[in-house]
Design a protein around this motif. Structure first.
Motif, PDB file in Angstrom:
ATOM      1  N   ASP A  65       0.818  -1.222   0.000  1.00 50.66           N
ATOM      2  CA  ASP A  65       0.000   0.000   0.000  1.00 50.66           C
ATOM      3  C   ASP A  65       0.850   1.270   0.000  1.00 50.66           C
ATOM      4  N   LEU A  66       2.103   1.164   0.434  1.00 56.30           N
ATOM      5  CA  LEU A  66       2.978   2.333   0.417  1.00 56.30           C
ATOM      6  C   LEU A  66       3.240   2.826  -1.003  1.00 56.30           C
ATOM      7  N   LEU A  67       3.031   1.954  -1.991  1.00 56.09           N
ATOM      8  CA  LEU A  67       3.322   2.303  -3.376  1.00 56.09           C
ATOM      9  C   LEU A  67       2.253   3.179  -4.011  1.00 56.09           C
ATOM     10  N   ASP A  68       1.142   3.379  -3.350  1.00 54.84           N
ATOM     11  CA  ASP A  68       0.088   4.225  -3.912  1.00 54.84           C
ATOM     12  C   ASP A  68       0.626   5.632  -4.160  1.00 54.84           C
ATOM     13  N   GLY A  69       0.558   6.066  -5.407  1.00 56.64           N
ATOM     14  CA  GLY A  69       1.027   7.400  -5.753  1.00 56.64           C
ATOM     15  C   GLY A  69       2.531   7.569  -5.775  1.00 56.64           C
ATOM     16  N   THR A  70       3.262   6.473  -5.735  1.00 57.40           N
ATOM     17  CA  THR A  70       4.723   6.544  -5.687  1.00 57.40           C
ATOM     18  C   THR A  70       5.311   6.773  -7.078  1.00 57.40           C
ATOM     19  N   ASP A  71       6.351   7.601  -7.139  1.00 58.76           N
ATOM     20  CA  ASP A  71       7.038   7.876  -8.401  1.00 58.76           C
ATOM     21  C   ASP A  71       8.233   6.956  -8.624  1.00 58.76           C
ATOM     22  N   ALA A  72       8.917   6.569  -7.542  1.00 59.57           N
ATOM     23  CA  ALA A  72      10.106   5.725  -7.694  1.00 59.57           C
ATOM     24  C   ALA A  72      10.347   4.917  -6.434  1.00 59.57           C
ATOM     25  N   VAL A  73      10.871   3.716  -6.623  1.00 58.93           N
ATOM     26  CA  VAL A  73      11.335   2.861  -5.527  1.00 58.93           C
ATOM     27  C   VAL A  73      12.857   2.911  -5.528  1.00 58.93           C
ATOM     28  N   VAL A  74      13.433   3.153  -4.362  1.00 58.74           N
ATOM     29  CA  VAL A  74      14.899   3.190  -4.227  1.00 58.74           C
ATOM     30  C   VAL A  74      15.303   2.013  -3.341  1.00 58.74           C
ATOM     31  N   HIS A  75      15.827   0.965  -3.952  1.00 60.41           N
ATOM     32  CA  HIS A  75      16.124  -0.281  -3.245  1.00 60.41           C
ATOM     33  C   HIS A  75      17.524  -0.245  -2.647  1.00 60.41           C
ATOM     34  N   THR A  76      17.612  -0.402  -1.318  1.00 65.89           N
ATOM     35  CA  THR A  76      18.914  -0.331  -0.638  1.00 65.89           C
ATOM     36  C   THR A  76      19.201  -1.568   0.213  1.00 65.89           C
ATOM     37  N   ILE A  77      18.387  -2.601   0.102  1.00 66.03           N
ATOM     38  CA  ILE A  77      18.568  -3.801   0.923  1.00 66.03           C
ATOM     39  C   ILE A  77      19.780  -4.591   0.423  1.00 66.03           C
ATOM     40  N   ALA A  78      20.671  -4.976   1.330  1.00 65.99           N
ATOM     41  CA  ALA A  78      21.846  -5.759   0.939  1.00 65.99           C
ATOM     42  C   ALA A  78      22.477  -6.388   2.168  1.00 65.99           C
ATOM     43  N   THR A  79      23.305  -7.400   1.913  1.00 65.01           N
ATOM     44  CA  THR A  79      24.106  -8.006   2.978  1.00 65.01           C
ATOM     45  C   THR A  79      25.464  -8.381   2.406  1.00 65.01           C
ATOM     46  N   ILE A  80      26.508  -8.298   3.234  1.00 63.10           N
ATOM     47  CA  ILE A  80      27.828  -8.783   2.821  1.00 63.10           C
ATOM     48  C   ILE A  80      28.196 -10.050   3.592  1.00 63.10           C
ATOM     49  N   ARG A  81      27.243 -10.575   4.357  1.00 58.95           N
ATOM     50  CA  ARG A  81      27.478 -11.831   5.091  1.00 58.95           C
ATOM     51  C   ARG A  81      26.267 -12.726   4.914  1.00 58.95           C
ATOM     52  N   GLU A  82      26.534 -14.001   4.655  1.00 55.32           N
ATOM     53  CA  GLU A  82      25.449 -14.966   4.492  1.00 55.32           C
ATOM     54  C   GLU A  82      25.197 -15.720   5.792  1.00 55.32           C
ATOM     55  N   HIS A  83      23.927 -16.052   6.025  1.00 63.39           N
ATOM     56  CA  HIS A  83      23.501 -16.910   7.129  1.00 63.39           C
ATOM     57  C   HIS A  83      22.426 -17.850   6.574  1.00 63.39           C
ATOM     58  N   PRO A  84      22.856 -18.880   5.833  1.00 64.33           N
ATOM     59  CA  PRO A  84      21.876 -19.752   5.176  1.00 64.33           C
ATOM     60  C   PRO A  84      20.865 -20.366   6.135  1.00 64.33           C
ATOM     61  N   ASP A  85      21.278 -20.603   7.400  1.00 69.22           N
ATOM     62  CA  ASP A  85      20.355 -21.178   8.367  1.00 69.22           C
ATOM     63  C   ASP A  85      19.193 -20.238   8.668  1.00 69.22           C
ATOM     64  N   ARG A  86      19.386 -18.934   8.387  1.00 64.40           N
ATOM     65  CA  ARG A  86      18.324 -17.938   8.592  1.00 64.40           C
ATOM     66  C   ARG A  86      17.761 -17.447   7.264  1.00 64.40           C
ATOM     67  N   ASP A  87      18.072 -18.161   6.180  1.00 63.50           N
ATOM     68  CA  ASP A  87      17.613 -17.804   4.838  1.00 63.50           C
ATOM     69  C   ASP A  87      18.198 -16.476   4.369  1.00 63.50           C
ATOM     70  N   VAL A  88      19.378 -16.145   4.879  1.00 61.94           N
ATOM     71  CA  VAL A  88      20.069 -14.931   4.456  1.00 61.94           C
ATOM     72  C   VAL A  88      21.209 -15.356   3.534  1.00 61.94           C
ATOM     73  N   THR A  89      20.975 -15.247   2.239  1.00 63.43           N
ATOM     74  CA  THR A  89      21.992 -15.572   1.245  1.00 63.43           C
ATOM     75  C   THR A  89      22.170 -14.368   0.327  1.00 63.43           C
ATOM     76  N   PHE A  90      23.304 -14.319  -0.346  1.00 59.32           N
ATOM     77  CA  PHE A  90      23.560 -13.208  -1.249  1.00 59.32           C
ATOM     78  C   PHE A  90      22.490 -13.128  -2.327  1.00 59.32           C
ATOM     79  N   ASP A  91      22.126 -14.265  -2.894  1.00 60.76           N
ATOM     80  CA  ASP A  91      21.165 -14.234  -3.986  1.00 60.76           C
ATOM     81  C   ASP A  91      19.791 -13.780  -3.506  1.00 60.76           C
ATOM     82  N   ARG A  92      19.375 -14.257  -2.355  1.00 61.09           N
ATOM     83  CA  ARG A  92      18.046 -13.895  -1.859  1.00 61.09           C
ATOM     84  C   ARG A  92      17.985 -12.418  -1.448  1.00 61.09           C
ATOM     85  N   VAL A  93      18.968 -11.963  -0.691  1.00 62.12           N
ATOM     86  CA  VAL A  93      18.918 -10.604  -0.150  1.00 62.12           C
ATOM     87  C   VAL A  93      19.342  -9.568  -1.186  1.00 62.12           C
ATOM     88  N   ASN A  94      20.443  -9.831  -1.899  1.00 62.07           N
ATOM     89  CA  ASN A  94      21.002  -8.813  -2.789  1.00 62.07           C
ATOM     90  C   ASN A  94      20.360  -8.789  -4.166  1.00 62.07           C
TER      91      ASN A  94
END
Length: 261
Positions: A65-94
């Motif tokens: 719902d935050l996208l209503d009337g939005t002009d642009a999305v600025v994506h800044t989510i990233a990780t430089i460390r993986e934790h596969p046991d927590r589903d934190v992988t480079f491919d999934r997060v980055n």
């Protein structure tokens, strides 16, 4: 004025993007797993002008719902460390998180996505980190041709709120010419977080901007756009070295701080 949505807006670079956007008159909504960042309104009054939300990019019903009337999305989510046991992988997060955000943007008729990538692989970080970033860049272009896509490719981004980065930036700047790593070259030099944020906001609100912004281009936008004061930008500092940290100890300490953040 534009409306921007910033996935990962409570992180180091994300919060600066929010600050620059708000202080230049734009409407901003930001989300991350922990919601609003730990910044006090007394010292950072702009935080009260951002719509913060605790939400998971992989659960779009929590933020779509935050996208209503939005002009642009600025994506800044990233990780430089993986934790596969927590589903934190480079491919999934980055990579996958950016593609999920882009899919939601297309569905909501948002016109643009700005993606924070990287020019070179950070030291001591597996190549899978860079591969994930490049996969996201390709997929954003190829899978979503209706989107105006701008990719920022800085290397080290430094600022006072990211412990150790101003010192690491100073060390890398001193190493230019010796070429021990791409981060210590003119083309891959460290950038202050204010300049990266200014370039991201400029890319988000400028309909003619598209493609990839290099380190020199980001630097130029930061200095000339008028979105930030270049004289107030973060500066590299060798102070920890001067107060007694040896070269080897300094390097090890900085790399530990960088990887732990």
């Amino acid at each position: 004025m534009a409306k921007l949505v910033v996935p990962g807006g409570n992180g180091f670079i994300g919060t600066e993007i929010c600050r620059v956007a708000v202080q230049n008159g734009h409407e901003v909504a930001a989300f991350g797993r922990t919601g609003r960042p730990a910044l006090t309104p007394a010292r950072h009054p702009w935080v009260q002008d951002v719509e913060w939300r605790a939400a998971d990019v992989f659960a779009p019903d929590t933020w779509r719902d935050l996208l209503d009337g939005t002009d642009a999305v600025v994506h800044t989510i990233a990780t430089i460390r993986e934790h596969p046991d927590r589903d934190v992988t480079f491919d999934r997060v980055n990579a996958e998180s950016a593609l999920r955000a882009a899919e939601a943007a297309v569905a909501a008729d948002v016109g643009a996505v700005v993606f924070l990538s990287v020019r070179d692989k950070p030291p001591l970080v597996p190549y899978a980190f860079l591969s994930a970033k490049r996969r996201a860049e390709r997929a954003l272009r190829e899978d979503h041709p209706s989107l105006r896509t701008v990719t920022l490719r800085p290397n080290l981004v430094y600022g006072a709120r990211k412990t150790g980065t101003p010192t690491l930036a100073a060390v890398l700047n001193q190493a230019q010419g010796m070429r021990p790593h791409p981060y210590a070259t003119a083309e891959g030099r460290p950038l202050p977080v204010e300049f990266v944020a200014a370039a991201a906001v400029q890319a988000a609100v400028t309909s003619t901007m598209e493609g990839t912004l290099t380190v020199p281009q980001i630097d130029d936008i930061g200095r000339t756009s008028g979105l930030v004061d270049p004289n107030a930008a973060s500066t590299p500092s060798l102070a920890p070295l001067l107060v007694g940290l040896g070269g080897t100890a300094l390097g090890a300490w900085l790399l530990r701080r960088w990887r732990a953040s």
